[in-house]
Design an enzyme around this catalytic site. Sequence first.
Site, short mmCIF file in Angstrom:
data_model
loop_
_atom_site.label_atom_id
_atom_site.label_comp_id
_atom_site.label_asym_id
_atom_site.label_seq_id
_atom_site.Cartn_x
_atom_site.Cartn_y
_atom_site.Cartn_z
N ARG A 83 0.84 -1.21 0.00
CA ARG A 83 0.00 0.00 0.00
C ARG A 83 0.87 1.25 0.00
O ARG A 83 0.55 2.23 -0.69
CB ARG A 83 -0.95 -0.03 1.21
N ASN A 101 -8.00 7.80 7.73
CA ASN A 101 -7.04 7.41 6.70
C ASN A 101 -5.62 7.42 7.23
O ASN A 101 -5.24 8.29 8.01
CB ASN A 101 -7.17 8.35 5.49
N VAL A 102 -4.86 6.44 6.78
CA VAL A 102 -3.44 6.34 7.17
C VAL A 102 -2.54 6.79 6.02
O VAL A 102 -1.33 6.68 6.11
CB VAL A 102 -3.11 4.87 7.54
N ASP A 103 -3.15 7.32 4.93
CA ASP A 103 -2.40 7.56 3.68
C ASP A 103 -1.57 8.85 3.66
O ASP A 103 -0.76 9.04 2.76
CB ASP A 103 -3.36 7.54 2.48
N HIS A 131 -6.33 6.50 13.22
CA HIS A 131 -5.84 5.14 12.96
C HIS A 131 -4.37 5.10 12.57
O HIS A 131 -3.90 4.15 11.93
CB HIS A 131 -6.71 4.46 11.89
N CYS A 154 8.52 0.67 17.16
CA CYS A 154 9.10 -0.52 17.79
C CYS A 154 8.02 -1.26 18.58
O CYS A 154 7.24 -0.63 19.30
CB CYS A 154 10.25 -0.14 18.71
N CYS A 211 9.62 -0.78 22.55
CA CYS A 211 9.80 0.51 23.23
C CYS A 211 9.06 1.65 22.54
O CYS A 211 9.22 2.81 22.92
CB CYS A 211 11.30 0.84 23.31
N GLY A 228 -16.81 10.69 2.84
CA GLY A 228 -16.19 9.48 2.31
C GLY A 228 -15.94 8.38 3.30
O GLY A 228 -14.89 7.74 3.29
N ALA A 272 -16.47 13.57 -3.25
CA ALA A 272 -15.91 14.64 -2.42
C ALA A 272 -15.12 15.66 -3.24
O ALA A 272 -15.23 16.87 -3.03
CB ALA A 272 -15.02 14.03 -1.35
C1 BV8 Z 1 -11.05 -0.73 19.16
C2 BV8 Z 1 -5.88 1.20 9.89
C3 BV8 Z 1 -10.94 -0.96 21.51
C4 BV8 Z 1 -5.34 -0.07 9.35
C5 BV8 Z 1 -8.22 0.75 10.47
C6 BV8 Z 1 -18.39 -1.57 18.36
C7 BV8 Z 1 -19.26 -2.22 17.54
C8 BV8 Z 1 -18.76 -3.16 16.62
C9 BV8 Z 1 -17.40 -3.43 16.49
C10 BV8 Z 1 -16.55 -2.77 17.31
C11 BV8 Z 1 -17.04 -1.87 18.23
N1 BV8 Z 1 -15.97 -1.38 18.89
C12 BV8 Z 1 -14.83 -1.95 18.40
C13 BV8 Z 1 -15.17 -2.80 17.44
C14 BV8 Z 1 -14.25 -3.60 16.68
C15 BV8 Z 1 -13.66 -2.82 15.50
C16 BV8 Z 1 -14.72 -2.45 14.50
O1 BV8 Z 1 -15.22 -1.34 14.45
N2 BV8 Z 1 -15.04 -3.43 13.65
C17 BV8 Z 1 -15.98 -3.16 12.53
C18 BV8 Z 1 -15.46 -3.89 11.31
C19 BV8 Z 1 -17.35 -3.55 12.89
N3 BV8 Z 1 -12.97 -1.62 15.94
C20 BV8 Z 1 -11.68 -1.76 16.37
O2 BV8 Z 1 -11.10 -2.82 16.44
C21 BV8 Z 1 -10.99 -0.48 16.78
N4 BV8 Z 1 -10.33 -0.64 18.05
O3 BV8 Z 1 -12.26 -0.71 19.17
O4 BV8 Z 1 -10.25 -0.79 20.28
C22 BV8 Z 1 -10.91 -2.39 21.69
C23 BV8 Z 1 -9.67 -2.99 21.88
C24 BV8 Z 1 -9.69 -4.34 22.15
C25 BV8 Z 1 -10.89 -5.09 22.11
C26 BV8 Z 1 -12.11 -4.44 21.85
C27 BV8 Z 1 -12.12 -3.06 21.65
C28 BV8 Z 1 -9.86 -0.13 15.79
C29 BV8 Z 1 -10.42 0.14 14.45
C30 BV8 Z 1 -9.31 0.69 13.53
C31 BV8 Z 1 -8.79 -0.38 12.60
N5 BV8 Z 1 -7.87 0.20 11.62
N6 BV8 Z 1 -7.31 1.31 9.62
C32 BV8 Z 1 -5.44 -0.15 7.83
O5 BV8 Z 1 -5.64 0.90 7.20
O6 BV8 Z 1 -5.29 -1.26 7.31
S1 BV8 Z 1 -9.93 0.80 10.08
C33 BV8 Z 1 -9.98 1.17 8.36
O7 BV8 Z 1 -11.22 0.66 7.94
C34 BV8 Z 1 -10.01 2.63 8.02
O8 BV8 Z 1 -9.14 3.39 8.81
C35 BV8 Z 1 -11.47 2.99 8.24
O9 BV8 Z 1 -11.73 3.26 9.58
C36 BV8 Z 1 -12.17 1.69 7.85
C37 BV8 Z 1 -12.65 1.73 6.43
O10 BV8 Z 1 -13.78 2.56 6.43
P1 BV8 Z 1 -13.82 3.82 5.41
O11 BV8 Z 1 -12.59 4.64 5.56
O12 BV8 Z 1 -15.12 4.44 5.61
O13 BV8 Z 1 -13.70 3.14 3.96
P2 BV8 Z 1 -14.79 2.21 3.20
O14 BV8 Z 1 -14.10 1.65 2.02
O15 BV8 Z 1 -15.45 1.30 4.17
O16 BV8 Z 1 -15.91 3.25 2.69
C38 BV8 Z 1 -15.55 4.22 1.76
C39 BV8 Z 1 -16.76 5.15 1.65
O17 BV8 Z 1 -16.42 6.21 0.76
C40 BV8 Z 1 -18.00 4.45 1.06
O18 BV8 Z 1 -19.14 4.85 1.81
C41 BV8 Z 1 -18.07 4.99 -0.37
O19 BV8 Z 1 -19.40 5.12 -0.83
C42 BV8 Z 1 -17.44 6.36 -0.20
N7 BV8 Z 1 -16.82 6.91 -1.41
C43 BV8 Z 1 -16.26 6.25 -2.44
N8 BV8 Z 1 -15.76 7.13 -3.36
C44 BV8 Z 1 -15.99 8.39 -2.85
C45 BV8 Z 1 -16.65 8.24 -1.59
N9 BV8 Z 1 -17.02 9.29 -0.85
C46 BV8 Z 1 -16.74 10.55 -1.32
N10 BV8 Z 1 -16.08 10.76 -2.51
C47 BV8 Z 1 -15.72 9.72 -3.29
N11 BV8 Z 1 -15.11 9.95 -4.46
ZN ZN Z 2 12.70 -0.43 20.58
#
Ligand code: BV8
Ligand code: ZN
Length: 239
Positions: free
Chosen positions: A71, A103-105, A120, A128, A131, A186, A230
Amino acid sequence: MQIPAELRERFARARRVLVLTGAGVSAESGVPTFRGGGNSAVWRGMPFDVISSAEMVERDLPAVWEWFDYRRNLLAELNPNPAHYEIARWQERFAEFTLVTQNVDGLHQKAGSRKMIELHGNIWRARCTACDTAYSMVQERRPDACFECGDLLRPDVVLFGEMLPPGAFELAAACASQCELCFVVGTSALVYPAAALPEIAKAAGAYVVEVNPERTPLSSLCDEVLTGKAGEVLPLFQR
Ligand code: BV8
Ligand code: ZN
């Protein structure tokens, strides 16, 4: 598309504004979204929330690096689009402006956005596993091991099942509960706790605006839904 009069009026007089972005804001830059077109992103047969999970770092860190290296190399060729630039302009326009991104980009920074909350993490950093020393990968290749303690490095992003950076969500939630205008740009609003921010803003009386070509679970909560890309919709606010 016209920006509705009420929104234009509120935009003109707003002082406290929060913007939450997701992968969609980078779609027009060529960054693949996670759920674009309905199916989840897959890497080597694994859905992204499996390869991007804390458990995978334990089980197979080299595989996690492969996914993020791929990525990062993709991103190296890509640039911000008009949506990123418009949002960057808003930080000068509003007295209290907060940009929160999932976004991480790093494209918001590349467009000139500064003091933003990266919920995120960032794909251009490694840290690390022991540490927490952080390393930039913008210019440099990542070191094979930590210079401080010799332990292994991992991507400095928040993986599924991991806590967000200390204080990041709390600060974003505080700004959401004080803003007058909240833009959600988005995002599919499926990942928590990020998706709770517009709900917090709405509950505190903010006017919530969604910018997305598709409806999301958030659309019904919004005061205004601007259906479109957007990069095409946000520049309309300049006029
Ligand atoms: C946590 C980094 C505490 C890595 C990412 C409550 C309920 C249910 C589940 C949970 C909950 N609490 C926690 C959870 C679990 C989980 C979660 O939410 N799971 C989901 C799948 C249900 N959350 C976590 O694990 C979070 N941590 O809660 O810690 C904890 C700790 C221990 C135990 C329990 C709890 C951490 C979540 C972060 C994970 N890391 N990213 C990487 O990049 O690989 S998440 C990653 O996915 C992104 O950062 C982002 O958040 C997500 C993707 O979503 P979007 O960015 O919205 O992208 P997507 O493709 O889905 O949608 C794009 C949209 O854009 C669409 O709507 C489309 O129509 C639109 N679009 C398209 N083109 C355009 C547009 N819009 C405008 N213009 C355009 N041109
Ligand atoms: Zn270290």
